[in-house]
Write a protein that holds these residues in place. Structure first.
Motif, PDB file in Angstrom:
ATOM      1  N   LEU A  69       0.829  -1.206   0.000  1.00 20.62           N
ATOM      2  CA  LEU A  69       0.000   0.000   0.000  1.00 20.62           C
ATOM      3  C   LEU A  69       0.865   1.259   0.000  1.00 20.62           C
ATOM      4  CD1 LEU A  69      -3.010   0.693   0.071  1.00 20.62           C
ATOM      5  CD2 LEU A  69      -2.929   0.514   2.546  1.00 20.62           C
ATOM      6  N   HIS A  70       1.955   1.236   0.743  1.00 28.39           N
ATOM      7  CA  HIS A  70       2.866   2.387   0.795  1.00 28.39           C
ATOM      8  C   HIS A  70       3.350   2.783  -0.595  1.00 28.39           C
ATOM      9  CE1 HIS A  70       2.857   2.436   5.070  1.00 28.39           C
ATOM     10  NE2 HIS A  70       3.762   1.494   5.286  1.00 28.39           N
ATOM     11  N   ASN A  71       3.520   1.818  -1.495  1.00 26.20           N
ATOM     12  CA  ASN A  71       4.010   2.110  -2.845  1.00 26.20           C
ATOM     13  C   ASN A  71       3.069   3.006  -3.648  1.00 26.20           C
ATOM     14  OD1 ASN A  71       6.254   0.469  -2.397  1.00 26.20           O
ATOM     15  ND2 ASN A  71       5.196  -1.358  -3.165  1.00 26.20           N
ATOM     16  N   TYR A  72       1.795   3.047  -3.252  1.00 24.80           N
ATOM     17  CA  TYR A  72       0.799   3.813  -4.006  1.00 24.80           C
ATOM     18  C   TYR A  72       0.492   5.181  -3.387  1.00 24.80           C
ATOM     19  CZ  TYR A  72       0.189  -0.476  -6.612  1.00 24.80           C
ATOM     20  OH  TYR A  72       0.412  -1.590  -7.396  1.00 24.80           O
ATOM     21  N   HIS A  73       0.953   5.456  -2.202  1.00 18.68           N
ATOM     22  CA  HIS A  73       0.762   6.749  -1.536  1.00 18.68           C
ATOM     23  C   HIS A  73      -0.701   7.230  -1.589  1.00 18.68           C
ATOM     24  CE1 HIS A  73       5.128   6.892  -1.522  1.00 18.68           C
ATOM     25  NE2 HIS A  73       5.117   6.710  -2.825  1.00 18.68           N
ATOM     26  N   PRO A  74      -1.635   6.417  -1.100  1.00 19.45           N
ATOM     27  CA  PRO A  74      -3.039   6.818  -1.233  1.00 19.45           C
ATOM     28  C   PRO A  74      -3.420   7.983  -0.325  1.00 19.45           C
ATOM     29  CG  PRO A  74      -2.875   4.836   0.094  1.00 19.45           C
ATOM     30  CD  PRO A  74      -1.495   5.131  -0.419  1.00 19.45           C
ATOM     31  N   ASP A  75      -4.179   8.900  -0.906  1.00 22.41           N
ATOM     32  CA  ASP A  75      -4.796   9.970  -0.119  1.00 22.41           C
ATOM     33  C   ASP A  75      -6.095   9.480   0.505  1.00 22.41           C
ATOM     34  OD1 ASP A  75      -3.026  12.304  -0.797  1.00 22.41           O
ATOM     35  OD2 ASP A  75      -3.603  11.672  -2.818  1.00 22.41           O
ATOM     36  N   LEU A  76      -6.668   8.458  -0.111  1.00 21.41           N
ATOM     37  CA  LEU A  76      -7.922   7.890   0.375  1.00 21.41           C
ATOM     38  C   LEU A  76      -7.956   6.414  -0.023  1.00 21.41           C
ATOM     39  CD1 LEU A  76     -10.719   8.670   1.670  1.00 21.41           C
ATOM     40  CD2 LEU A  76     -11.574   8.892  -0.662  1.00 21.41           C
ATOM     41  N   ILE A  77      -8.393   5.591   0.912  1.00 20.23           N
ATOM     42  CA  ILE A  77      -8.626   4.172   0.640  1.00 20.23           C
ATOM     43  C   ILE A  77     -10.133   3.966   0.630  1.00 20.23           C
ATOM     44  CG2 ILE A  77      -8.343   1.805   1.484  1.00 20.23           C
ATOM     45  CD1 ILE A  77      -5.694   2.754   2.791  1.00 20.23           C
ATOM     46  N   VAL A  78     -10.616   3.292  -0.405  1.00 14.78           N
ATOM     47  CA  VAL A  78     -12.045   3.082  -0.589  1.00 14.78           C
ATOM     48  C   VAL A  78     -12.338   1.586  -0.567  1.00 14.78           C
ATOM     49  CG1 VAL A  78     -13.983   3.379  -2.179  1.00 14.78           C
ATOM     50  CG2 VAL A  78     -12.261   5.185  -1.981  1.00 14.78           C
ATOM     51  N   LEU A  79     -13.231   1.178   0.312  1.00 16.58           N
ATOM     52  CA  LEU A  79     -13.694  -0.203   0.336  1.00 16.58           C
ATOM     53  C   LEU A  79     -14.966  -0.265  -0.509  1.00 16.58           C
ATOM     54  CD1 LEU A  79     -13.246  -1.184   4.104  1.00 16.58           C
ATOM     55  CD2 LEU A  79     -11.526  -0.964   2.293  1.00 16.58           C
ATOM     56  N   ALA A  80     -14.906  -1.017  -1.585  1.00 13.47           N
ATOM     57  CA  ALA A  80     -16.041  -1.118  -2.509  1.00 13.47           C
ATOM     58  C   ALA A  80     -16.392  -2.598  -2.657  1.00 13.47           C
ATOM     59  CB  ALA A  80     -15.680  -0.494  -3.855  1.00 13.47           C
ATOM     60  N   GLY A  81     -17.148  -3.096  -1.695  1.00 15.40           N
ATOM     61  CA  GLY A  81     -17.476  -4.508  -1.704  1.00 15.40           C
ATOM     62  C   GLY A  81     -16.351  -5.369  -1.167  1.00 15.40           C
ATOM     63  N   PHE A  82     -15.601  -4.826  -0.220  1.00 17.34           N
ATOM     64  CA  PHE A  82     -14.534  -5.598   0.429  1.00 17.34           C
ATOM     65  C   PHE A  82     -15.132  -6.235   1.668  1.00 17.34           C
ATOM     66  CE2 PHE A  82     -10.793  -5.914   3.304  1.00 17.34           C
ATOM     67  CZ  PHE A  82     -10.060  -6.806   2.535  1.00 17.34           C
ATOM     68  N   LEU A  83     -15.039  -7.566   1.780  1.00 12.80           N
ATOM     69  CA  LEU A  83     -15.819  -8.288   2.780  1.00 12.80           C
ATOM     70  C   LEU A  83     -15.078  -8.636   4.067  1.00 12.80           C
ATOM     71  CD1 LEU A  83     -17.863 -10.650   0.442  1.00 12.80           C
ATOM     72  CD2 LEU A  83     -18.457  -8.386   1.319  1.00 12.80           C
ATOM     73  N   TRP A  84     -13.786  -8.413   4.137  1.00 18.05           N
ATOM     74  CA  TRP A  84     -13.054  -8.742   5.352  1.00 18.05           C
ATOM     75  C   TRP A  84     -12.945  -7.528   6.266  1.00 18.05           C
ATOM     76  CZ3 TRP A  84      -8.193 -11.579   2.997  1.00 18.05           C
ATOM     77  CH2 TRP A  84      -8.585 -12.832   2.519  1.00 18.05           C
ATOM     78  N   MET A  85     -12.783  -7.815   7.547  1.00 14.84           N
ATOM     79  CA  MET A  85     -12.528  -6.746   8.509  1.00 14.84           C
ATOM     80  C   MET A  85     -11.232  -6.041   8.114  1.00 14.84           C
ATOM     81  SD  MET A  85     -13.290  -5.093  11.266  1.00 14.84           S
ATOM     82  CE  MET A  85     -14.419  -6.011  12.288  1.00 14.84           C
ATOM     83  N   PHE A  86     -11.268  -4.717   8.083  1.00 21.31           N
ATOM     84  CA  PHE A  86     -10.089  -3.963   7.688  1.00 21.31           C
ATOM     85  C   PHE A  86      -9.157  -3.839   8.890  1.00 21.31           C
ATOM     86  CE2 PHE A  86      -7.846  -0.443   5.537  1.00 21.31           C
ATOM     87  CZ  PHE A  86      -7.723  -1.044   4.293  1.00 21.31           C
ATOM     88  N   LEU A  93      -2.191   3.988  10.134  1.00 17.08           N
ATOM     89  CA  LEU A  93      -1.347   4.739   9.207  1.00 17.08           C
ATOM     90  C   LEU A  93      -2.145   5.460   8.122  1.00 17.08           C
ATOM     91  CD1 LEU A  93       1.580   2.196   8.870  1.00 17.08           C
ATOM     92  CD2 LEU A  93       1.614   4.398  10.043  1.00 17.08           C
ATOM     93  N   TYR A  94      -3.304   4.937   7.812  1.00 19.55           N
ATOM     94  CA  TYR A  94      -4.173   5.532   6.788  1.00 19.55           C
ATOM     95  C   TYR A  94      -5.575   5.705   7.377  1.00 19.55           C
ATOM     96  CZ  TYR A  94      -0.456   4.256   3.523  1.00 19.55           C
ATOM     97  OH  TYR A  94       0.743   4.138   2.870  1.00 19.55           O
ATOM     98  N   PRO A  95      -5.792   6.767   8.127  1.00 21.65           N
ATOM     99  CA  PRO A  95      -7.093   6.931   8.780  1.00 21.65           C
ATOM    100  C   PRO A  95      -8.233   7.311   7.830  1.00 21.65           C
ATOM    101  CG  PRO A  95      -5.668   8.796   9.257  1.00 21.65           C
ATOM    102  CD  PRO A  95      -4.842   7.814   8.488  1.00 21.65           C
ATOM    103  N   LYS A  96      -7.912   7.708   6.608  1.00 20.32           N
ATOM    104  CA  LYS A  96      -8.950   8.064   5.647  1.00 20.32           C
ATOM    105  C   LYS A  96      -9.321   6.836   4.818  1.00 20.32           C
ATOM    106  CE  LYS A  96      -7.595  12.876   5.084  1.00 20.32           C
ATOM    107  NZ  LYS A  96      -7.098  13.840   4.109  1.00 20.32           N
ATOM    108  N   VAL A  97     -10.198   6.015   5.400  1.00 16.95           N
ATOM    109  CA  VAL A  97     -10.706   4.824   4.737  1.00 16.95           C
ATOM    110  C   VAL A  97     -12.228   4.919   4.769  1.00 16.95           C
ATOM    111  CG1 VAL A  97     -10.790   2.295   4.717  1.00 16.95           C
ATOM    112  CG2 VAL A  97      -8.715   3.475   5.510  1.00 16.95           C
ATOM    113  N   VAL A  98     -12.844   4.806   3.599  1.00 23.42           N
ATOM    114  CA  VAL A  98     -14.301   4.887   3.525  1.00 23.42           C
ATOM    115  C   VAL A  98     -14.867   3.598   2.957  1.00 23.42           C
ATOM    116  CG1 VAL A  98     -14.349   7.400   3.328  1.00 23.42           C
ATOM    117  CG2 VAL A  98     -14.338   6.016   1.265  1.00 23.42           C
TER     118      VAL A  98
END
Length: 187
Positions: A69-86, A93-98
């Motif tokens: 994930l660090h390789n992509y430097h995300p400003d936002l992580i989006v869960l779109a039908g992700f079924l596992w507990m994050f 490290l990435y508090p902006k997850v929707v």
């Protein structure tokens, strides 16, 4: 340019809508992380030129996914039908997850409440309205702060399939726009 990373487990209709929505904007969907090697989202992302990162449960928890994930430097992580507990380790490290949930939380949320399970529960409860909830992700299923909710009447629905179709329309219409608003207000 803002960077988004999407986590998905299934067919990828929401991921595809997000990728297409941002294709001509100052936002780039850098990668789709997927835990299901048979998921439809893989082909959809690849056909749109988005990198795909496959992983299993141990890689999610042992730091491998976090490292990638660090390789992509995300400003936002989006869960779109992700079924596992994050994992909390990523949230620290990435508090902006929707996430998007196919019902009006707090109703019909929690572990096991996804996809058709949610729509059937809504139908069985005799609800006249359902919708979607876009919310921040925390260490509990579907309990993060609500960002936006959109609703639709389901008085004409007698099957979970009918409810699913109406919810899907809401997801396609609203999820990319809310993501854009989040990136605009947080930049």
């Amino acid at each position: 340019m803002s960077q988004i990373v999407i986590f998905a487990s299934g067919s990828g209709t929401n991921a595809e809508a997000i990728i297409r929505y941002f294709s001509n904007k100052q936002v780039h969907v850098s990668a789709v992380f997927c835990n299901n090697p048979q998921a439809g989202v893989i082909a959809k992302a690849q056909s749109l030129g988005v990198a795909v990162e496959l992983f299993d449960k141990s890689q999610l928890t042992d730091g491998d996914v976090l490292q990638r994930l660090h390789n992509y430097h995300p400003d936002l992580i989006v869960l779109a039908g992700f079924l596992w507990m994050f994992p909390t380790s990523i949230l620290k490290l990435y508090p902006k997850v929707v996430n998007i949930h196919p019902a009006l939380l707090p109703k019909f949320g929690g572990k096991g409440m996804y996809g058709n399970h949610v729509h059937q529960a809504v139908l069985d409860a005799g609800e006249s309205v359902t919708g979607i909830t876009i919310h921040y992700v925390n260490e509990h299923y579907d309990e993060g702060a609500i960002i936006a909710q959109f609703e639709t009447s389901i008085v004409d629905c007698v099957t979970a399939t009918c409810i699913a179709a109406k919810v899907h329309d809401l997801e396609q219409d609203h999820f990319p726009k809310v993501i854009e608003q989040l990136l605009t207000t947080n930049s």
